[in-house]
Scaffold this motif. Structure first.
Motif, PDB file in Angstrom:
ATOM      1  N   HIS A  33      31.611  54.476  73.631  1.00  8.14           N
ATOM      2  CA  HIS A  33      31.335  53.226  74.347  1.00  8.14           C
ATOM      3  C   HIS A  33      32.136  52.042  73.824  1.00  8.14           C
ATOM      4  CE1 HIS A  33      27.890  55.468  75.903  1.00  8.14           C
ATOM      5  NE2 HIS A  33      27.877  54.573  76.862  1.00  8.14           N
ATOM      6  N   PRO A 148      13.518  54.669  76.132  1.00 11.88           N
ATOM      7  CA  PRO A 148      14.241  53.469  76.532  1.00 11.88           C
ATOM      8  C   PRO A 148      13.308  52.450  77.192  1.00 11.88           C
ATOM      9  CG  PRO A 148      14.766  55.286  78.027  1.00 11.88           C
ATOM     10  CD  PRO A 148      13.884  55.840  76.963  1.00 11.88           C
ATOM     11  N   TYR A 150      14.363  49.524  78.794  1.00 13.43           N
ATOM     12  CA  TYR A 150      14.990  49.212  80.080  1.00 13.43           C
ATOM     13  C   TYR A 150      15.880  50.387  80.483  1.00 13.43           C
ATOM     14  CZ  TYR A 150      13.774  44.335  79.110  1.00 13.43           C
ATOM     15  OH  TYR A 150      13.106  43.174  78.835  1.00 13.43           O
ATOM     16  N   THR A 152      18.990  52.473  80.934  1.00 13.11           N
ATOM     17  CA  THR A 152      20.279  52.526  80.250  1.00 13.11           C
ATOM     18  C   THR A 152      21.001  53.798  80.667  1.00 13.11           C
ATOM     19  OG1 THR A 152      21.403  52.518  78.112  1.00 13.11           O
ATOM     20  CG2 THR A 152      19.235  53.541  78.146  1.00 13.11           C
ATOM     21  N   SER A 154      23.118  55.694  79.360  1.00 13.18           N
ATOM     22  CA  SER A 154      23.247  56.804  78.411  1.00 13.18           C
ATOM     23  C   SER A 154      21.963  57.614  78.280  1.00 13.18           C
ATOM     24  CB  SER A 154      23.674  56.275  77.044  1.00 13.18           C
ATOM     25  OG  SER A 154      22.715  55.386  76.541  1.00 13.18           O
ATOM     26  N   LYS A 155      20.832  57.059  78.745  1.00 10.74           N
ATOM     27  CA  LYS A 155      19.575  57.800  78.596  1.00 10.74           C
ATOM     28  C   LYS A 155      18.929  58.092  79.957  1.00 10.74           C
ATOM     29  CE  LYS A 155      18.882  58.507  74.210  1.00 10.74           C
ATOM     30  NZ  LYS A 155      18.192  59.510  73.448  1.00 10.74           N
ATOM     31  N   GLY A 182      17.032  50.578  74.243  1.00 11.37           N
ATOM     32  CA  GLY A 182      17.313  51.031  75.601  1.00 11.37           C
ATOM     33  C   GLY A 182      17.572  49.878  76.550  1.00 11.37           C
ATOM     34  N   GLY A 183      18.847  49.673  76.879  1.00 12.98           N
ATOM     35  CA  GLY A 183      19.219  48.680  77.881  1.00 12.98           C
ATOM     36  C   GLY A 183      19.070  47.241  77.430  1.00 12.98           C
ATOM     37  N   ASN A 185      20.144  43.723  76.183  1.00 15.65           N
ATOM     38  CA  ASN A 185      21.406  42.987  76.239  1.00 15.65           C
ATOM     39  C   ASN A 185      21.135  41.482  76.228  1.00 15.65           C
ATOM     40  OD1 ASN A 185      20.650  42.244  78.884  1.00 15.65           O
ATOM     41  ND2 ASN A 185      21.537  44.142  79.704  1.00 15.65           N
ATOM     42  N   LEU A 202      20.244  48.525  69.475  1.00 16.74           N
ATOM     43  CA  LEU A 202      21.074  48.622  70.680  1.00 16.74           C
ATOM     44  C   LEU A 202      22.462  49.183  70.384  1.00 16.74           C
ATOM     45  CD1 LEU A 202      23.075  45.979  70.408  1.00 16.74           C
ATOM     46  CD2 LEU A 202      21.063  44.777  71.222  1.00 16.74           C
ATOM     47  N   SER A 204      25.332  49.528  73.516  1.00 15.51           N
ATOM     48  CA  SER A 204      26.439  49.066  74.350  1.00 15.51           C
ATOM     49  C   SER A 204      26.589  47.547  74.398  1.00 15.51           C
ATOM     50  CB  SER A 204      26.315  49.636  75.761  1.00 15.51           C
ATOM     51  OG  SER A 204      25.049  49.378  76.286  1.00 15.51           O
TER      52      SER A 204
END
Ligand code: TZP
Length: 226
Positions: A33, A148, A150, A152, A154-155, A182-183, A185, A202, A204
């Motif tokens: 990523h 997760p 939120y 995401t 990747s999951k 998870g998610g 940001n 986190l 990404s």
């Protein structure tokens, strides 16, 4: 091994000096990523911005390559007075004198990890339900990740996001430090703060950021860690 005594809040205040997760922001790596950028460069950008704990999570690397990467990541973390955790691989965590390991469903049992690592290394456990978090607590984990939270990408295979209500329930019922994952940001991290959640993990939001140092600074400030 005899059953561990039940944990009380007093235990966490008064237990003798063993390392504790004294960070509230946990950066997890993923070379897939980074948009082609060097992982160690990204790690240093985040450390320079103030990240205090990093999990090396490079599941597709074989032992030797993972060890060589972990050695360099460990040196960087040491230079910035930050803690390195290694996903799953107790052997590599020990070899590079990491602060601890992060275990998942497919890892060795927590009690075995504790026997092998002793009390001076921390054990984080990834969980997806209250039961799993409770089990991790009973087995002697030092902290848990829950998610997760939120959506995401990747999951996505792990089903629907767990949502804020479940996260809140787990944070309230589990005595261990709980990190939301998870998610997370820059757009939603303040929702967690409003919910009283102050620990996040986190990937990404930093690994894929076009300005990783600035993103890290902003995320740390928003979660109240800067
Ligand atoms: N465990 C639950 S969600 C997740 C992991 C490892 C992925 C988190 O990645 P991101 O990019 O922060 O959503």
């Amino acid at each position: 091994m005899p059953p561990l005594p039940a944990l009380s809040r007093a235990f966490w205040r008064e237990a003798p000096a063993v390392p504790r997760p004294d960070f509230n922001f946990y950066l997890i790596t993923d070379r897939n990523h980074t948009k082609g950028r060097d992982l160690l460069w990204l790690i240093e950008e985040a450390l320079d911005a103030g990240v205090k704990a990093i999990q090396l999570r490079e599941k597709d690397l074989a032992g030797r390559d993972l060890f060589l990467l972990a050695e360099r990541a460990s040196r960087l973390c040491h230079d910035y007075h930050s803690s390195l955790f290694v996903n799953d691989r107790l052997d590599i965590a020990l070899a590079v004198n990491a602060a601890g390991v992060q275990l998942g469903n497919a890892s060795v049992p927590i009690r075995l990890a504790r026997q092998l690592l002793g009390t001076q290394k921390m054990i984080g456990v990834s969980t997806h339900s209250l039961n799993e978090a409770f089990e991790a607590q009973q087995q002697g984990a030092d902290f848990v990740l829950f998610g997760p939270v939120y959506f995401t990408p990747s999951k996505a295979t792990y089903g629907a996001p767990q949502g804020l209500n479940k996260l809140k329930e787990i944070v309230e019922k589990i005595l261990l430090p709980v990190y939301a994952i998870g998610g997370i940001n820059l757009e939603n991290i303040l929702n967690l703060r409003s919910l009283g959640v102050s620990r996040v993990a986190l990937i990404s939001a930093i690994m894929s950021s076009d300005a990783p140092k600035k993103s890290t600074t902003d995320l740390l400030r928003m979660i109240g860690s800067a």
